[in-house]
Design a protein around this motif. Structure first.
Motif, PDB file in Angstrom:
ATOM      1  N   LEU A   3       0.832  -1.196   0.000  1.00 20.63           N
ATOM      2  CA  LEU A   3       0.000   0.000   0.000  1.00 20.63           C
ATOM      3  C   LEU A   3       0.870   1.250   0.000  1.00 20.63           C
ATOM      4  CD1 LEU A   3      -2.822  -0.871   2.583  1.00 20.63           C
ATOM      5  CD2 LEU A   3      -2.880  -1.071   0.088  1.00 20.63           C
ATOM      6  N   THR A   4       0.400   2.271  -0.688  1.00 19.44           N
ATOM      7  CA  THR A   4       1.116   3.547  -0.755  1.00 19.44           C
ATOM      8  C   THR A   4       0.244   4.683  -0.243  1.00 19.44           C
ATOM      9  OG1 THR A   4       2.394   2.840  -2.669  1.00 19.44           O
ATOM     10  CG2 THR A   4       2.262   5.199  -2.270  1.00 19.44           C
ATOM     11  N   TYR A   5       0.760   5.394   0.744  1.00 18.96           N
ATOM     12  CA  TYR A   5       0.140   6.604   1.256  1.00 18.96           C
ATOM     13  C   TYR A   5       1.039   7.789   0.923  1.00 18.96           C
ATOM     14  CZ  TYR A   5      -2.969   3.671   4.140  1.00 18.96           C
ATOM     15  OH  TYR A   5      -3.903   2.766   4.575  1.00 18.96           O
ATOM     16  N   GLY A  27      -6.596  10.362  12.226  1.00 22.08           N
ATOM     17  CA  GLY A  27      -7.633   9.468  12.720  1.00 22.08           C
ATOM     18  C   GLY A  27      -8.012   8.404  11.712  1.00 22.08           C
ATOM     19  N   ALA A  28      -8.157   8.818  10.450  1.00 22.03           N
ATOM     20  CA  ALA A  28      -8.504   7.861   9.400  1.00 22.03           C
ATOM     21  C   ALA A  28      -7.383   6.856   9.195  1.00 22.03           C
ATOM     22  CB  ALA A  28      -8.803   8.596   8.099  1.00 22.03           C
ATOM     23  N   PHE A  29      -6.140   7.319   9.227  1.00 21.03           N
ATOM     24  CA  PHE A  29      -5.014   6.411   9.058  1.00 21.03           C
ATOM     25  C   PHE A  29      -4.958   5.397  10.199  1.00 21.03           C
ATOM     26  CE2 PHE A  29      -0.380   5.496   9.581  1.00 21.03           C
ATOM     27  CZ  PHE A  29      -0.243   4.721   8.449  1.00 21.03           C
ATOM     28  N   SER A  30      -5.243   5.841  11.414  1.00 18.01           N
ATOM     29  CA  SER A  30      -5.272   4.923  12.555  1.00 18.01           C
ATOM     30  C   SER A  30      -6.340   3.853  12.365  1.00 18.01           C
ATOM     31  CB  SER A  30      -5.531   5.699  13.853  1.00 18.01           C
ATOM     32  OG  SER A  30      -4.475   6.596  14.126  1.00 18.01           O
ATOM     33  N   ARG A  31      -7.480   4.242  11.825  1.00 16.93           N
ATOM     34  CA  ARG A  31      -8.539   3.261  11.555  1.00 16.93           C
ATOM     35  C   ARG A  31      -8.110   2.286  10.458  1.00 16.93           C
ATOM     36  NH1 ARG A  31     -11.469   7.982  12.599  1.00 16.93           N
ATOM     37  NH2 ARG A  31     -11.693   8.533  10.389  1.00 16.93           N
ATOM     38  N   HIS A  32      -7.386   2.785   9.472  1.00 16.92           N
ATOM     39  CA  HIS A  32      -6.859   1.903   8.428  1.00 16.92           C
ATOM     40  C   HIS A  32      -5.934   0.854   9.042  1.00 16.92           C
ATOM     41  CE1 HIS A  32      -7.463   4.531   4.575  1.00 16.92           C
ATOM     42  NE2 HIS A  32      -8.534   4.524   5.357  1.00 16.92           N
ATOM     43  N   SER A  34      -5.870  -0.302  12.081  1.00 18.19           N
ATOM     44  CA  SER A  34      -6.645  -1.263  12.871  1.00 18.19           C
ATOM     45  C   SER A  34      -7.327  -2.291  11.966  1.00 18.19           C
ATOM     46  CB  SER A  34      -7.690  -0.536  13.723  1.00 18.19           C
ATOM     47  OG  SER A  34      -7.068   0.323  14.656  1.00 18.19           O
ATOM     48  N   TRP A  35      -7.919  -1.811  10.877  1.00 25.34           N
ATOM     49  CA  TRP A  35      -8.602  -2.716   9.940  1.00 25.34           C
ATOM     50  C   TRP A  35      -7.610  -3.681   9.300  1.00 25.34           C
ATOM     51  CZ3 TRP A  35      -8.469  -3.939   4.750  1.00 25.34           C
ATOM     52  CH2 TRP A  35      -9.573  -4.644   4.251  1.00 25.34           C
ATOM     53  N   LEU A  36      -6.469  -3.149   8.882  1.00 18.87           N
ATOM     54  CA  LEU A  36      -5.463  -3.986   8.243  1.00 18.87           C
ATOM     55  C   LEU A  36      -4.904  -5.025   9.213  1.00 18.87           C
ATOM     56  CD1 LEU A  36      -3.605  -1.186   6.251  1.00 18.87           C
ATOM     57  CD2 LEU A  36      -4.832  -3.120   5.224  1.00 18.87           C
ATOM     58  N   ARG A  37      -4.657  -4.626  10.455  1.00 21.67           N
ATOM     59  CA  ARG A  37      -4.068  -5.548  11.433  1.00 21.67           C
ATOM     60  C   ARG A  37      -4.965  -6.762  11.679  1.00 21.67           C
ATOM     61  NH1 ARG A  37      -0.009  -5.323  14.945  1.00 21.67           N
ATOM     62  NH2 ARG A  37       0.354  -3.102  14.777  1.00 21.67           N
ATOM     63  N   ARG A  38      -6.270  -6.551  11.615  1.00 21.87           N
ATOM     64  CA  ARG A  38      -7.193  -7.663  11.850  1.00 21.87           C
ATOM     65  C   ARG A  38      -7.200  -8.667  10.701  1.00 21.87           C
ATOM     66  NH1 ARG A  38     -10.503  -3.335  13.653  1.00 21.87           N
ATOM     67  NH2 ARG A  38     -11.770  -3.430  11.744  1.00 21.87           N
ATOM     68  N   ARG A  39      -6.672  -8.274   9.557  1.00 17.55           N
ATOM     69  CA  ARG A  39      -6.782  -9.114   8.362  1.00 17.55           C
ATOM     70  C   ARG A  39      -5.449  -9.512   7.732  1.00 17.55           C
ATOM     71  NH1 ARG A  39     -10.788  -5.883   9.295  1.00 17.55           N
ATOM     72  NH2 ARG A  39     -12.936  -6.503   8.795  1.00 17.55           N
ATOM     73  N   TYR A  40      -4.403  -8.773   8.044  1.00 13.68           N
ATOM     74  CA  TYR A  40      -3.115  -9.016   7.396  1.00 13.68           C
ATOM     75  C   TYR A  40      -1.990  -8.962   8.422  1.00 13.68           C
ATOM     76  CZ  TYR A  40      -5.736  -7.823   3.149  1.00 13.68           C
ATOM     77  OH  TYR A  40      -6.661  -7.787   2.142  1.00 13.68           O
ATOM     78  N   GLN A  41      -0.873  -9.487   8.010  1.00 16.37           N
ATOM     79  CA  GLN A  41       0.347  -9.346   8.791  1.00 16.37           C
ATOM     80  C   GLN A  41       1.179  -8.222   8.191  1.00 16.37           C
ATOM     81  OE1 GLN A  41       2.923 -12.757   8.695  1.00 16.37           O
ATOM     82  NE2 GLN A  41       4.491 -11.808   9.984  1.00 16.37           N
ATOM     83  N   PHE A  42       1.583  -7.253   9.005  1.00 15.43           N
ATOM     84  CA  PHE A  42       2.442  -6.176   8.527  1.00 15.43           C
ATOM     85  C   PHE A  42       3.865  -6.699   8.374  1.00 15.43           C
ATOM     86  CE2 PHE A  42      -0.847  -3.531  10.690  1.00 15.43           C
ATOM     87  CZ  PHE A  42      -1.210  -2.761   9.601  1.00 15.43           C
ATOM     88  N   VAL A  43       4.466  -6.458   7.212  1.00 12.05           N
ATOM     89  CA  VAL A  43       5.832  -6.910   6.956  1.00 12.05           C
ATOM     90  C   VAL A  43       6.613  -5.805   6.253  1.00 12.05           C
ATOM     91  CG1 VAL A  43       5.181  -9.354   6.795  1.00 12.05           C
ATOM     92  CG2 VAL A  43       5.205  -7.934   4.717  1.00 12.05           C
ATOM     93  N   SER A  44       7.917  -5.918   6.291  1.00 16.17           N
ATOM     94  CA  SER A  44       8.773  -4.985   5.563  1.00 16.17           C
ATOM     95  C   SER A  44       8.737  -5.319   4.071  1.00 16.17           C
ATOM     96  CB  SER A  44      10.213  -5.093   6.071  1.00 16.17           C
ATOM     97  OG  SER A  44      10.753  -6.356   5.716  1.00 16.17           O
ATOM     98  N   ILE A  45       9.273  -4.407   3.272  1.00 15.25           N
ATOM     99  CA  ILE A  45       9.367  -4.661   1.827  1.00 15.25           C
ATOM    100  C   ILE A  45      10.187  -5.930   1.555  1.00 15.25           C
ATOM    101  CG2 ILE A  45      10.525  -3.855  -0.269  1.00 15.25           C
ATOM    102  CD1 ILE A  45       7.931  -2.527  -0.075  1.00 15.25           C
ATOM    103  N   GLY A 276      -2.237   2.557  -4.436  1.00 17.82           N
ATOM    104  CA  GLY A 276      -2.340   3.873  -3.815  1.00 17.82           C
ATOM    105  C   GLY A 276      -3.601   4.020  -2.993  1.00 17.82           C
ATOM    106  N   VAL A 277      -3.462   4.596  -1.803  1.00 23.12           N
ATOM    107  CA  VAL A 277      -4.602   4.864  -0.922  1.00 23.12           C
ATOM    108  C   VAL A 277      -4.770   6.376  -0.826  1.00 23.12           C
ATOM    109  CG1 VAL A 277      -5.604   4.525   1.368  1.00 23.12           C
ATOM    110  CG2 VAL A 277      -4.101   2.771   0.398  1.00 23.12           C
ATOM    111  N   TYR A 278      -5.905   6.870  -1.321  1.00 22.62           N
ATOM    112  CA  TYR A 278      -6.121   8.313  -1.388  1.00 22.62           C
ATOM    113  C   TYR A 278      -7.391   8.758  -0.670  1.00 22.62           C
ATOM    114  CZ  TYR A 278      -2.888   7.362  -5.213  1.00 22.62           C
ATOM    115  OH  TYR A 278      -1.836   6.918  -5.955  1.00 22.62           O
ATOM    116  N   SER A 279      -8.049   7.834   0.008  1.00 25.55           N
ATOM    117  CA  SER A 279      -9.309   8.154   0.665  1.00 25.55           C
ATOM    118  C   SER A 279      -9.257   7.698   2.120  1.00 25.55           C
ATOM    119  CB  SER A 279     -10.475   7.458  -0.050  1.00 25.55           C
ATOM    120  OG  SER A 279     -11.666   7.554   0.706  1.00 25.55           O
ATOM    121  N   SER A 280      -9.937   8.457   2.978  1.00 23.40           N
ATOM    122  CA  SER A 280     -10.028   8.091   4.386  1.00 23.40           C
ATOM    123  C   SER A 280     -11.007   6.950   4.623  1.00 23.40           C
ATOM    124  CB  SER A 280     -10.462   9.315   5.215  1.00 23.40           C
ATOM    125  OG  SER A 280      -9.497  10.337   5.140  1.00 23.40           O
ATOM    126  N   SER A 281     -11.825   6.650   3.635  1.00 21.78           N
ATOM    127  CA  SER A 281     -12.905   5.679   3.771  1.00 21.78           C
ATOM    128  C   SER A 281     -12.383   4.252   3.945  1.00 21.78           C
ATOM    129  CB  SER A 281     -13.811   5.746   2.534  1.00 21.78           C
ATOM    130  OG  SER A 281     -14.637   4.622   2.454  1.00 21.78           O
TER     131      SER A 281
END
Length: 296
Positions: A3-5, A27-32, A34-45, A276-281
């Motif tokens: 993902l790219t911000y 705030g929107a990024f923090s929600r992103h 949280s949503w991602l953590r519940r579904r994916y594992q965060f890893v380095s490139i 690319g992520v361009y929306s808070s939604s």
């Protein structure tokens, strides 16, 4: 998926900045996250590429976060969140706006139509009004078109800024990272620094010599400032050619990334897809994740 911000801005920011400057609120990024953590594992490139080799079809439920340009204000908001939640990330830095009040050319233009310090701006034969939201929406496309058509968006922006300067407060919102911030990021084991050229040009509009300078010099500067290798490169505005790819490869990068890969190279590691992520939604993020999972 990768993902790219771009800009992470305070929650009270003008909605126009989020709409027109590739920005989302803290705030929107923090929600992103949280949503991602519940579904994916965060890893380095590096971990992502090991699990998903370029050119292979294997898919894993992991996500790597990348951030383009290297904005100072964005880093202020981003760094504490990454540290607190122990999330790895890569910041692709354009070096021209490090430790200076000189804005990257497109950030100055964004300041014009997002902060609207002027009601009217003259560009060549165009008189571009900024008096209301509708006019600013139209102005955004026209002024960006004029910048690229000029053949040198960097010079175009500098000349325009001489006639239409912006305040120090506005510059603070759009300026690049300080050297101290860059070194702080480089010292953090969670963060990888990647190159994003010097001036963030449209690379395909430049002659080979100009492209080579942008690609090589950004890497050299970042290596000197951080004392760390710079193995990754991100094409600004996903604008590149076969010639560009060869220059990136010859400069010593291990891999290169594009928001819309053109699939013009026989080496997939130099055209790795990002989303690319361009929306808070959150709904928009879910849609992006679904499309990324099914991308060819």
């Amino acid at each position: 998926m990768i993902l790219t911000y771009h800009d992470i801005v305070p929650d009270h920011s003008d909605p126009e900045r989020c709409l027109h400057a590739n920005a989302i609120t803290v705030g929107a990024f923090s929600r992103h996250l949280s949503w991602l953590r519940r579904r994916y594992q965060f890893v380095s490139i590096a971990e992502y590429l090991a699990a998903n080799p370029p050119g292979k079809t294997g898919k894993t439920r992991c996500v790597s976060l990348t951030f383009d340009d290297g904005g100072g204000a964005t880093f202020e908001h981003l760094f504490p969140l990454l540290q607190k939640q122990q999330i790895p990330a890569t910041i692709f830095v354009a070096t021209a706006h490090l430790e200076t009040t000189e804005l990257l050319w497109f950030n100055y233009l964004r300041a014009l139509y997002c902060e609207h310090p002027y009601e009217l701006v003259s560009v060549g034969k165009h008189r571009i009004p900024f008096r209301n939201r509708r006019q600013r929406d139209s102005a955004r496309a026209l002024i960006n078109q004029c910048a690229r058509a000029s053949g040198d968006p960097v010079l175009f922006s500098r000349e325009l800024q001489k006639r239409y300067p912006v305040s120090d407060a506005v510059i603070g919102n759009y300026r690049g990272m300080t050297f101290e911030q860059l070194r702080l990021a480089a010292a953090c084991p969670l963060i990888e620094i990647g190159a994003h050229t010097v001036n963030h040009p449209f690379l395909s509009d430049l002659p080979v010599t100009g492209q080579r300078v942008e690609i090589q010099e950004s890497r050299r500067i970042l290596r000197e400032l951080t004392g760390r290798p710079v193995p990754y490169f991100a094409y600004p505005s996903t604008d590149y050619s076969r010639e560009t790819i060869n220059l990136v490869k010859n400069a010593g990068y291990v891999a290169a990334f594009a928001l819309a890969p053109r699939r013009i190279s026989h080496e997939p590691r130099f055209e790795i897809r990002r989303t690319g992520v361009y929306s808070s939604s959150l709904l928009a993020l879910r849609a992006k994740a679904f499309l990324a999972a099914h991308a060819g």
